[in-house]
Design a protein around this motif. Sequence first.
Motif, PDB file in Angstrom:
ATOM      1  N   ILE A 183      -2.766  -6.478  -8.765  1.00  0.00           N
ATOM      2  CA  ILE A 183      -1.940  -7.681  -8.626  1.00  0.00           C
ATOM      3  C   ILE A 183      -0.600  -7.494  -9.333  1.00  0.00           C
ATOM      4  N   LEU A 184       0.459  -7.922  -8.629  1.00  0.00           N
ATOM      5  CA  LEU A 184       1.792  -7.872  -9.225  1.00  0.00           C
ATOM      6  C   LEU A 184       2.461  -9.210  -8.944  1.00  0.00           C
ATOM      7  N   LYS A 222      -0.762  -9.533  -4.068  1.00  0.00           N
ATOM      8  CA  LYS A 222      -1.650  -8.371  -3.992  1.00  0.00           C
ATOM      9  C   LYS A 222      -0.874  -7.102  -3.627  1.00  0.00           C
ATOM     10  N   LEU A 223      -0.865  -6.183  -4.567  1.00  0.00           N
ATOM     11  CA  LEU A 223      -0.185  -4.907  -4.365  1.00  0.00           C
ATOM     12  C   LEU A 223      -1.138  -3.915  -3.683  1.00  0.00           C
ATOM     13  N   LEU A 231       4.345  -5.978   5.406  1.00  0.00           N
ATOM     14  CA  LEU A 231       3.196  -6.654   4.788  1.00  0.00           C
ATOM     15  C   LEU A 231       2.458  -7.528   5.791  1.00  0.00           C
ATOM     16  N   PRO A 232       1.131  -7.617   5.643  1.00  0.00           N
ATOM     17  CA  PRO A 232       0.361  -8.438   6.587  1.00  0.00           C
ATOM     18  C   PRO A 232       0.677  -9.917   6.428  1.00  0.00           C
ATOM     19  N   GLU A 233       0.611 -10.621   7.555  1.00  0.00           N
ATOM     20  CA  GLU A 233       0.832 -12.069   7.486  1.00  0.00           C
ATOM     21  C   GLU A 233      -0.504 -12.776   7.412  1.00  0.00           C
ATOM     22  N   PRO A 293      -1.274 -13.650  -1.093  1.00  0.00           N
ATOM     23  CA  PRO A 293      -0.001 -13.151  -0.573  1.00  0.00           C
ATOM     24  C   PRO A 293       0.270 -11.728  -1.056  1.00  0.00           C
ATOM     25  N   PRO A 294       0.699 -10.855  -0.154  1.00  0.00           N
ATOM     26  CA  PRO A 294       0.881  -9.456  -0.533  1.00  0.00           C
ATOM     27  C   PRO A 294       2.283  -9.158  -1.086  1.00  0.00           C
ATOM     28  N   ILE A 295       2.387  -8.009  -1.739  1.00  0.00           N
ATOM     29  CA  ILE A 295       3.674  -7.505  -2.217  1.00  0.00           C
ATOM     30  C   ILE A 295       3.620  -5.985  -2.087  1.00  0.00           C
TER      31      ILE A 295
END
Length: 256
Positions: A118-119, A123-124, A153-155, A160-162
Amino acid sequence: MALDLGRIEKELGSEELFRELIFFDEAGSTMDLLRLRAEAGAPEGTAVLAGRQTSGRGRRGRSWESPEGGLWFSLLLRPAIEPRLAGCISVSIALSSAQALRERYRLPVLVKWPNDLILEGRKLGGILIELATRGERIDWLIVGLGLNVNNPLPEGARIPPISLSEALGGPVELEGVFVVVFRGIARGYLGFLREGFGPVRARWAQLSALEDGIWVERYGERFRAEVKGLSEEGKLIVERGGRLEELAAEEVTVEQ
Ligand code: BTN
């Protein structure tokens, strides 16, 4: 995707755990490709890396989007330990990967138990562990690591991704990221085999992304609990209604 495998092999040549790196432009899932090799007797330290995956998978049966630009690989381990201790390996590896990324890229990467990277609350990356047993022991254990690096990044993701490139403000060389993460995994894995889980348990709270109060979902039930620490098997100890419970990674999803 052009990846300089020679550079990776050169840089990891002195790494105790590194054995062979097999690269595919495209794979269904690196987990499956490595599993075939594991079952055919491949040695510990064999890794499979894919430019993209068409059926990447995550924990708890979720799918894992793996387009070009990310780091998608699996690593074969053969720890001579009881299967009940596999959770320790999973947490040890997540912590040491986070640590390695923190040191190299100066980013405050944390671990959301059991092994999300996690960053800034996003979600990294994530780690998936699959294993087979032989009698009382682990026969093979495959660590699958997915890290958003330069990929789109996936939707609609649950968390939520990073990506690393977004966090650093520009593209990042995949070879370098692989080397950093591989060394991190090796440190965590070999450290656990040599020193046990005690040092990892002691370090865990410093890098844990979980604040005290969390939501737990288990077998369709959702409840609130307080995080208390890690058990000797890498389970999450929580307090629920005044009683302590141990949560197994394969049974639960936790959220803040
Ligand atoms: C998770 O957070 O749920 C774990 C994601 C693990 C994804 C990696 S990408 C490489 C390897 N191959 C897969 O199909 N999954 C893992």
